[in-house]
Design an enzyme around this catalytic site. Sequence first.
Site, PDB file in Angstrom:
ATOM      1  N   HIS A 220       1.052  -1.227   0.032  1.00 37.11           N
ATOM      2  CA  HIS A 220       0.096  -0.119  -0.196  1.00 37.11           C
ATOM      3  C   HIS A 220       0.827   1.383  -0.023  1.00 37.11           C
ATOM      4  O   HIS A 220       0.591   2.554  -0.186  1.00 37.11           O
ATOM      5  CB  HIS A 220      -1.119  -0.016   1.286  1.00 37.11           C
ATOM      6  CG  HIS A 220      -0.353   0.242   2.430  1.00 37.11           C
ATOM      7  ND1 HIS A 220       0.115  -0.976   3.224  1.00 37.11           N
ATOM      8  CD2 HIS A 220       0.129   1.305   3.213  1.00 37.11           C
ATOM      9  CE1 HIS A 220       0.404  -0.642   4.470  1.00 37.11           C
ATOM     10  NE2 HIS A 220       0.535   0.797   4.398  1.00 37.11           N
ATOM     11  N   ASP A 248      -0.326  -7.472   0.767  1.00 35.46           N
ATOM     12  CA  ASP A 248       0.119  -6.117   0.930  1.00 35.46           C
ATOM     13  C   ASP A 248       1.748  -6.317   1.007  1.00 35.46           C
ATOM     14  O   ASP A 248       2.246  -6.060   2.080  1.00 35.46           O
ATOM     15  CB  ASP A 248      -0.544  -5.665   2.485  1.00 35.46           C
ATOM     16  CG  ASP A 248      -0.023  -3.975   2.778  1.00 35.46           C
ATOM     17  OD1 ASP A 248       0.569  -3.611   1.746  1.00 35.46           O
ATOM     18  OD2 ASP A 248      -0.175  -3.646   3.763  1.00 35.46           O
ATOM     19  N   GLY A 328       3.509   5.688   9.279  1.00 33.89           N
ATOM     20  CA  GLY A 328       4.784   5.769   8.785  1.00 33.89           C
ATOM     21  C   GLY A 328       5.620   4.523   9.277  1.00 33.89           C
ATOM     22  O   GLY A 328       6.717   4.157   8.709  1.00 33.89           O
ATOM     23  N   SER A 330       4.414   1.667   8.486  1.00 35.78           N
ATOM     24  CA  SER A 330       4.168   0.685   7.323  1.00 35.78           C
ATOM     25  C   SER A 330       5.320   0.064   6.456  1.00 35.78           C
ATOM     26  O   SER A 330       6.162   0.856   5.997  1.00 35.78           O
ATOM     27  CB  SER A 330       3.242   1.027   6.146  1.00 35.78           C
ATOM     28  OG  SER A 330       1.884   1.019   6.831  1.00 35.78           O
ATOM     29  N   SER A 345       2.106  -4.218   8.109  1.00 37.82           N
ATOM     30  CA  SER A 345       0.912  -3.634   7.179  1.00 37.82           C
ATOM     31  C   SER A 345       0.158  -2.799   7.823  1.00 37.82           C
ATOM     32  O   SER A 345       0.000  -1.565   7.465  1.00 37.82           O
ATOM     33  CB  SER A 345       0.086  -4.874   6.826  1.00 37.82           C
ATOM     34  OG  SER A 345      -1.018  -4.765   6.110  1.00 37.82           O
TER      35      SER A 345
END
Length: 376
Positions: A220, A248, A328, A330, A345
């Site tokens: 993402h 993801d 942030g 991720s 994720s």
Amino acid sequence: MIRTGLSALLLLGTWAAAGLAPAAAAPSPASEASASTGLLTAMQKDLGLTESQAKARLAAEKTATAVESKAKRAAGASYGGSWFNPDSGTLTVTVTSAQKADAVRATGATVQLVKHSARQLDAAKERIDALSAPAGVSSWHVDPKANRVVVNVVAAQKSDNDVRDFLDRARQAGPVTVKETAQAPQTFAAGTVGGDPYYTGNVRCSIGFSVHGGFVTAGHCGQAGASVSGWDGSYIGNFQGSSFPDNDYAWVNVGSGWWTAPVVLGWGSVSDQLVRGSNEAPIGASICRSGSTTHWRCGNLLAKNETVNYSQGAVHQMTKTSVCAEGGDSGGSFISGDQAQGVTSGGWGNCSGGGETWYQPINEILGRYGLTLHTA
């Protein structure tokens, strides 16, 4: 500040799993000891363990990881699932056939008899995966302890007609237990701010793990072809592959003076951690995460193969943890001991009040794109 300490390394263009760190040859014994000390310190802080308890748990988890694969083979079609018990330091394995119990015990596992096999529960979960879930349903996964599929519902929306309808259909798919959760999950990308590991467009995310030729991260965070820049704004590479939702995960090639290193950044909280493989930790094991916002955090592995229902769509085959995260983080690395586990994720909550976070398992990402993990 941590960034100041990193600047000297960044000028060399070095690139590590969850941030930036010096490329190095084979580690010296001193660096290995330092990394181990850092991990122990983090486990003591986040899991409330003494140093001796943390050492004992890491040793027991390493044994349990090896036992798990042997136990699965011994159980065969009778295998119902497994989990690590922190209190006893043992792995519990469930089987549907009493005739398989002795063979499984011989691997070193504790055995419990159950009604449903893992294959049956996985099939029930796949039938639920085919349903369209409303926003009030946060996730669902096979729980080996309950020997059922657990469907997590946001408490404030449990009476919603769409949620109730979904649960009725889920129960028709197989054995289901419903649990409540405080909030709906969301991804942990964030708007651009200065001095962070990498950017794509107006999004800041975190590096997961170095692979030969690049690094893996969350899907993402950027679409295939998107340009990626480092903390200093210099060009690193592009997203070579990306999938979200449904999955993801993504990977980015590294060039233009940047290179990879088998390291997970400790952010000054712990020593940088060397990555030596990607053996999958069992449910119940301790696990730590590195990300560009909340840095180094630890917790426990709660569930595997969970379907997470984000507002953008469902993501499958995720692993749930009690580790907190924020915007942030991720794409950042989840690691157990020195073994890579997956990339961050999303989740719910934050690192002030707590919460849960999911990651996409690393071995699935490597297999999907034909990548090789960079190890020490």
